[in-house]
Scaffold this motif. Structure first.
Motif, PDB file in Angstrom:
ATOM      1  N   ASN A 175      28.645  85.058  35.794  1.00 31.39           N
ATOM      2  CA  ASN A 175      28.357  83.682  35.377  1.00 31.39           C
ATOM      3  C   ASN A 175      28.485  83.564  33.866  1.00 31.39           C
ATOM      4  O   ASN A 175      28.662  84.553  33.155  1.00 31.39           O
ATOM      5  N   PHE A 176      28.366  82.319  33.404  1.00 27.55           N
ATOM      6  CA  PHE A 176      28.501  82.019  31.967  1.00 27.55           C
ATOM      7  C   PHE A 176      27.266  81.243  31.520  1.00 27.55           C
ATOM      8  O   PHE A 176      26.976  80.173  32.052  1.00 27.55           O
ATOM      9  N   CYS A 177      26.541  81.787  30.568  1.00 27.70           N
ATOM     10  CA  CYS A 177      25.403  81.090  29.967  1.00 27.70           C
ATOM     11  C   CYS A 177      25.872  80.512  28.630  1.00 27.70           C
ATOM     12  O   CYS A 177      26.219  81.254  27.713  1.00 27.70           O
ATOM     13  N   LEU A 178      25.894  79.191  28.536  1.00 25.61           N
ATOM     14  CA  LEU A 178      26.340  78.507  27.323  1.00 25.61           C
ATOM     15  C   LEU A 178      25.140  78.286  26.401  1.00 25.61           C
ATOM     16  O   LEU A 178      24.073  77.854  26.841  1.00 25.61           O
ATOM     17  N   VAL A 179      25.328  78.585  25.118  1.00 26.33           N
ATOM     18  CA  VAL A 179      24.263  78.420  24.127  1.00 26.33           C
ATOM     19  C   VAL A 179      24.767  77.513  23.012  1.00 26.33           C
ATOM     20  O   VAL A 179      25.723  77.855  22.312  1.00 26.33           O
ATOM     21  N   GLN A 180      24.142  76.333  22.867  1.00 29.85           N
ATOM     22  CA  GLN A 180      24.483  75.396  21.794  1.00 29.85           C
ATOM     23  C   GLN A 180      23.345  75.415  20.775  1.00 29.85           C
ATOM     24  O   GLN A 180      22.184  75.281  21.138  1.00 29.85           O
ATOM     25  N   CYS A 181      23.696  75.564  19.497  1.00 25.95           N
ATOM     26  CA  CYS A 181      22.688  75.695  18.444  1.00 25.95           C
ATOM     27  C   CYS A 181      22.813  74.570  17.432  1.00 25.95           C
ATOM     28  O   CYS A 181      23.914  74.142  17.110  1.00 25.95           O
ATOM     29  N   ASP A 182      21.672  74.110  16.941  1.00 27.35           N
ATOM     30  CA  ASP A 182      21.699  73.204  15.807  1.00 27.35           C
ATOM     31  C   ASP A 182      22.368  73.957  14.652  1.00 27.35           C
ATOM     32  O   ASP A 182      22.042  75.133  14.408  1.00 27.35           O
ATOM     33  N   PRO A 183      23.330  73.336  13.949  1.00 22.14           N
ATOM     34  CA  PRO A 183      24.098  74.061  12.927  1.00 22.14           C
ATOM     35  C   PRO A 183      23.276  74.932  11.977  1.00 22.14           C
ATOM     36  O   PRO A 183      23.673  76.075  11.716  1.00 22.14           O
ATOM     37  N   PRO A 184      22.125  74.467  11.451  1.00 23.80           N
ATOM     38  CA  PRO A 184      21.394  75.319  10.497  1.00 23.80           C
ATOM     39  C   PRO A 184      20.874  76.632  11.082  1.00 23.80           C
ATOM     40  O   PRO A 184      20.615  77.575  10.338  1.00 23.80           O
ATOM     41  N   VAL A 185      20.705  76.700  12.403  1.00 24.22           N
ATOM     42  CA  VAL A 185      20.124  77.917  12.994  1.00 24.22           C
ATOM     43  C   VAL A 185      21.156  78.745  13.751  1.00 24.22           C
ATOM     44  O   VAL A 185      20.810  79.790  14.318  1.00 24.22           O
ATOM     45  N   TYR A 186      22.426  78.302  13.761  1.00 23.08           N
ATOM     46  CA  TYR A 186      23.430  78.988  14.578  1.00 23.08           C
ATOM     47  C   TYR A 186      23.554  80.468  14.239  1.00 23.08           C
ATOM     48  O   TYR A 186      23.526  81.328  15.132  1.00 23.08           O
ATOM     49  N   GLY A 214      28.765  81.944  24.088  1.00 21.15           N
ATOM     50  CA  GLY A 214      28.440  82.134  25.485  1.00 21.15           C
ATOM     51  C   GLY A 214      28.037  83.562  25.768  1.00 21.15           C
ATOM     52  O   GLY A 214      28.370  84.482  25.019  1.00 21.15           O
ATOM     53  N   ILE A 215      27.295  83.734  26.847  1.00 23.14           N
ATOM     54  CA  ILE A 215      26.921  85.063  27.318  1.00 23.14           C
ATOM     55  C   ILE A 215      27.458  85.205  28.740  1.00 23.14           C
ATOM     56  O   ILE A 215      27.004  84.522  29.660  1.00 23.14           O
ATOM     57  N   VAL A 216      28.479  86.021  28.869  1.00 21.35           N
ATOM     58  CA  VAL A 216      29.028  86.310  30.196  1.00 21.35           C
ATOM     59  C   VAL A 216      28.206  87.447  30.782  1.00 21.35           C
ATOM     60  O   VAL A 216      28.033  88.487  30.144  1.00 21.35           O
ATOM     61  N   TYR A 217      27.693  87.250  31.980  1.00 18.56           N
ATOM     62  CA  TYR A 217      26.795  88.258  32.539  1.00 18.56           C
ATOM     63  C   TYR A 217      27.042  88.451  34.031  1.00 18.56           C
ATOM     64  O   TYR A 217      27.428  87.524  34.745  1.00 18.56           O
ATOM     65  N   GLY A 218      26.869  89.694  34.440  1.00 23.59           N
ATOM     66  CA  GLY A 218      27.006  90.024  35.847  1.00 23.59           C
ATOM     67  C   GLY A 218      25.645  90.080  36.514  1.00 23.59           C
ATOM     68  O   GLY A 218      24.641  90.445  35.898  1.00 23.59           O
ATOM     69  N   VAL A 219      25.602  89.702  37.779  1.00 27.95           N
ATOM     70  CA  VAL A 219      24.351  89.730  38.538  1.00 27.95           C
ATOM     71  C   VAL A 219      24.590  90.361  39.896  1.00 27.95           C
ATOM     72  O   VAL A 219      25.714  90.420  40.394  1.00 27.95           O
ATOM     73  N   THR A 220      23.501  90.825  40.446  1.00 33.33           N
ATOM     74  CA  THR A 220      23.525  91.335  41.813  1.00 33.33           C
ATOM     75  C   THR A 220      22.516  90.521  42.607  1.00 33.33           C
ATOM     76  O   THR A 220      21.324  90.854  42.630  1.00 33.33           O
TER      77      THR A 220
END
Length: 513
Positions: A175-186, A214-220
Motif C-alpha cells: 500500500n501507499f501512505c501519503l504524507v502532506q506537510c505544511d511547508p514550514p514543517v516538511y 509517501g511511505i510504500v509498505y508491505g503488509v501481511t
C-alpha cells in the motif's frame, strides 16, 4: 562500534588466558562465548552470530580449518576468522590464507602482539561494515527508484518489472501512505520518517511532491494488528499529531507493480483530513470511498453575510456568520480548495480595508497576515483552524476600523443629521443609515443620542412633525395628505406623534394658526 568475538580452543588454559590477558573491551570487542572443539564451535557460530572468531587449528572432532571451511560453505553471513598457530605450522597458515584468512596469533600468545593484530582486525571489520552499509544503501536507493516509478506510473522495463515482482513476494499485500506537510514543517517531518524507516524491511520512503512524500509498505493481512509496518505507521502518526500534517492510506494491492492505484486512492482519501479535528491521523480510503466532495458550491450567501457584518463592524455578527459558514461547509463536504479560496477572498477584502487606514498598527496587522495569505493555498490546515484564522483576522480588522471610525465620527454627526433632515420623508431606518455611513447600528444609535440628546427615531419624528406644522399653516393640503407627505403611512401614527409634540391635534393647530 563494538563487535562480538567467539574464542575456540581445546585447551581450557589457553581459552582462559585469552580472556584474561587481552583487553577486549578497550579493543572494541565483547566476548560472546567460548568453545572447546571445532564441531561445537560451528554450532556456536550459528547460534551466537559473532563478527570475529579466534580459533586454534589443532582440535578434536573438527579442526579449525575444517570448521572454517564448513562455515564458508554453509554460512549465511560474513564472519572474520583469526588463526592461533605456532611457528612450526606454516603449512596450516598457508592453507588458512586460501580461505581468505589474514590474521594470525602466534602461540604462545603474546599480549602486546596479539592486541596489535586484533586492532588491525577491528579496523578491517569497520571497513567491511561501512562497505556493507554503503552497498545496502545503494541497493535500497535502487529499490526506492523502482517503487517510485511504479507509483507514478512511469515506464518500467521487463527487468525492472521482474525486480518488482520478486520484491512483491516478500509480503501478501502492498500500500501507499501519503504524507502532506505544511511547508514550514516538511523538512522536519521527512527527517522523522527517514529515521524511523531506516533499514526497515518492506518499507520505503518516496518523494512525490514539493511538500509531500509517501511511505510504500508491505503488509501481511493474515497477521492483522501484529504487522510491523502498520505499527511503524501508527508510531509516525503519533509523532506527527502536534504538527500540521495530513496522512492517508490507499487501497491495498497484491503487487508493487499496482502501486499507482494505491497512490491515487490515497490522494482521494487525504482531502477528507480537512474536516478532521486534529492532525496526523491516517485516513483510510475505505472510510471515504462512498463519499464525495462538492466542487461546485454557491457560497455567495455565506460571503455576503460575513461581508455585511464586516461592513457595519459587527463583531458578534461576524463571529456568528463564520460559525454558520463552517457548519455549512462541513455539512456539504465542500472541496477544501473551494473553502480556502473563499477564505482567501474574504481576508484580502479585509486587508484592502486596512490598507486604506495607513497607520502603524494597521501596517503591523497587514505584515502579520500577508505571509499567511500568500502561503494559504499550499498550507496543510483543517477547517477548524482555517475558520479560526478568518475569525481572528476579522476581529482584528473590525477593531482597527472601529477605532478609525470612532475618530472620524466626531465630525460626521453633522453630515448624518443633514442626511436625516433631507430623507426623513422616506422609510428610513437606523440600519440603512448605518450601512450608508459604514457604522454599526448600535454604535450609530449611541452616537446620535450622545451628540443630539435624542435617539434616531425621535429625531425623525421631530423633523416630520416640524414639516407637518408648516404645511398645516399653509392650509393647502388635507391632514391625511400632510401625514403621508411627511412620511407617515398611517394617519393614526401621525396624529399620536403630532399631539405628543405640539400638545394639540392638527385641527386645533390649524384653528390657532
Amino acid at each position: 562500534m563494538r563487535y562480538k568475538v567467539l574464542l575456540i580452543d581445546d585447551e581450557p588454559g589457553a581459552l582462559e588466558g585469552m580472556q584474561l590477558w587481552i583487553d577486549w573491551d578497550r579493543l572494541g570487542f565483547d566476548v560472546c562465548g567460548t568453545s572447546g572443539n571445532g564441531a561445537d564451535g560451528l554450532n556456536k557460530i550459528r547460534e551466537l552470530k559473532p563478527d570475529l572468531v579466534v580459533t586454534d587449528i589443532h582440535m578434536p572432532l573438527l579442526d579449525g580449518l575444517e570448521m572454517i571451511d564448513a562455515w564458508q560453505k554453509e554460512g549465511d553471513r560474513n564472519v572474520m576468522f583469526a588463526i592461533v598457530s605456532g611457528y612450526s605450522e606454516f603449512e596450516y597458515a598457508r592453507r588458512a590464507m586460501r580461505h581468505g584468512i589474514t590474521h594470525f596469533l602466534l602461540k604462545p600468545v603474546d599480549q602486546e602482539e596479539a592486541e596489535k593484530e586484533l586492532e588491525a582486525a577491528y579496523r578491517e571489520l569497520c571497513r567491511e561494515r561501512e562497505k556493507q552499509r554503503i552497498t545496502r544503501i545503494a541497493a535500497r536507493e535502487e529499490t526506492v527508484t523502482l517503487v517510485k516509478k511504479a507509483a507514478l506510473n512511469e515506464p518500467l522495463s521487463s527487468d525492472e518489472l521482474d525486480v518488482l515482482g520478486r520484491l512483491s513476494a516478500a509480503k501478501e499485500a502492498w500500500n501507499f501512505c501519503l504524507v502532506q506537510c505544511d511547508p514550514p514543517v516538511y523538512a522536519r517531518m521527512r527527517e522523522i520518517a527517514a529515521a524511523v524507516l531506516r533499514d526497515r524491511e518492506a518499507m520505503y520512503l518516496v518523494d512525490i511532491g514539493t511538500h509531500s512524500f509517501g511511505i510504500v509498505y508491505g503488509v501481511t493481512p493474515s497477521k492483522g494488528a501484529e504487522n510491523e509496518s502498520l505499527q511503524v505507521l501508527e508510531q509516525l502518526s503519533e509523532a506527527y499529531s502536534p504538527y500540521r500534517v495530513f496522512m492517508s492510506a490507499g487501497l491495498e494491492a497484491r503487487s508493487l507493480t499496482q502501486l499507482e492505484r494505491c497512490l491515487q486512492t490515497a490522494k482521494e482519501a487525504i482531502r477528507y483530513n480537512f474536516y478532521d479535528s486534529g492532525y496526523g491521523r491516517i485516513r483510510k480510503y475505505e472510510s471515504v470511498q462512498a463519499r464525495s466532495c462538492q466542487y461546485h458550491y454557491d457560497q455567495v450567501r455565506l460571503i455576503d453575510r460575513m461581508t455585511g457584518a464586516l461592513n457595519v463592524l459587527d463583531a458578534a455578527g461576524f463571529c456568528e456568520a463564520v460559525a454558520s459558514a463552517a457548519e455549512s461547509f462541513r455539512q456539504a463536504m465542500v472541496e477544501p480548495e473551494t473553502v480556502k479560496n473563499t477564505v482567501i477572498h474574504l481576508m484580502y477584502q479585509m486587508m484592502d480595508h486596512l490598507s486604506e487606514l495607513g497607520d502603524e498598527r494597521s501596517k503591523r496587522v497587514l505584515d502579520e497576515y500577508h505571509p499567511f495569505l500568500f502561503g494559504l493555498s499550499e498550507a496543510v490546515i483543517h477547517l477548524g483552524d482555517l475558520m479560526d484564522c478568518l475569525l481572528v483576522c476579522g476581529n482584528d480588522a473590525i477593531e482597527l476600523l472601529s477605532r478609525e471610525q470612532a475618530l472620524k465620527s466626531q465630525g460626521i454627526i453633522q453630515e448624518i443629521n443633514e442626511y436625516i433632515r433631507a430623507h426623513f420623508r422616506e422609510p428610513l431606518t437606523i440600519r440603512k443609515l448605518a450601512e450608508l455611513f459604514y457604522l454599526h447600528p448600535v454604535y450609530l444609535g449611541q452616537l446620535l443620542i450622545r451628540k443630539n440628546g435624542i435617539g434616531f427615531n425621535e429625531l425623525v419624528h421631530n423633523f416630520r412633525i416640524e414639516e407637518a406644522a408648516v404645511l398645516l399653516k399653509e392650509g393647502r393640503l388635507k391632514n391625511s395628505e400632510i401625514a403621508e407627505s411627511v412620511g407617515y403611512a398611517n394617519y393614526g401614527q401621525f396624529l399620536k406623534h403630532f399631539e405628543k409634540r405640539m400638545g394639540m391635534s392638527p385641527n386645533e393647530f390649524k384653528a390657532k394658526n
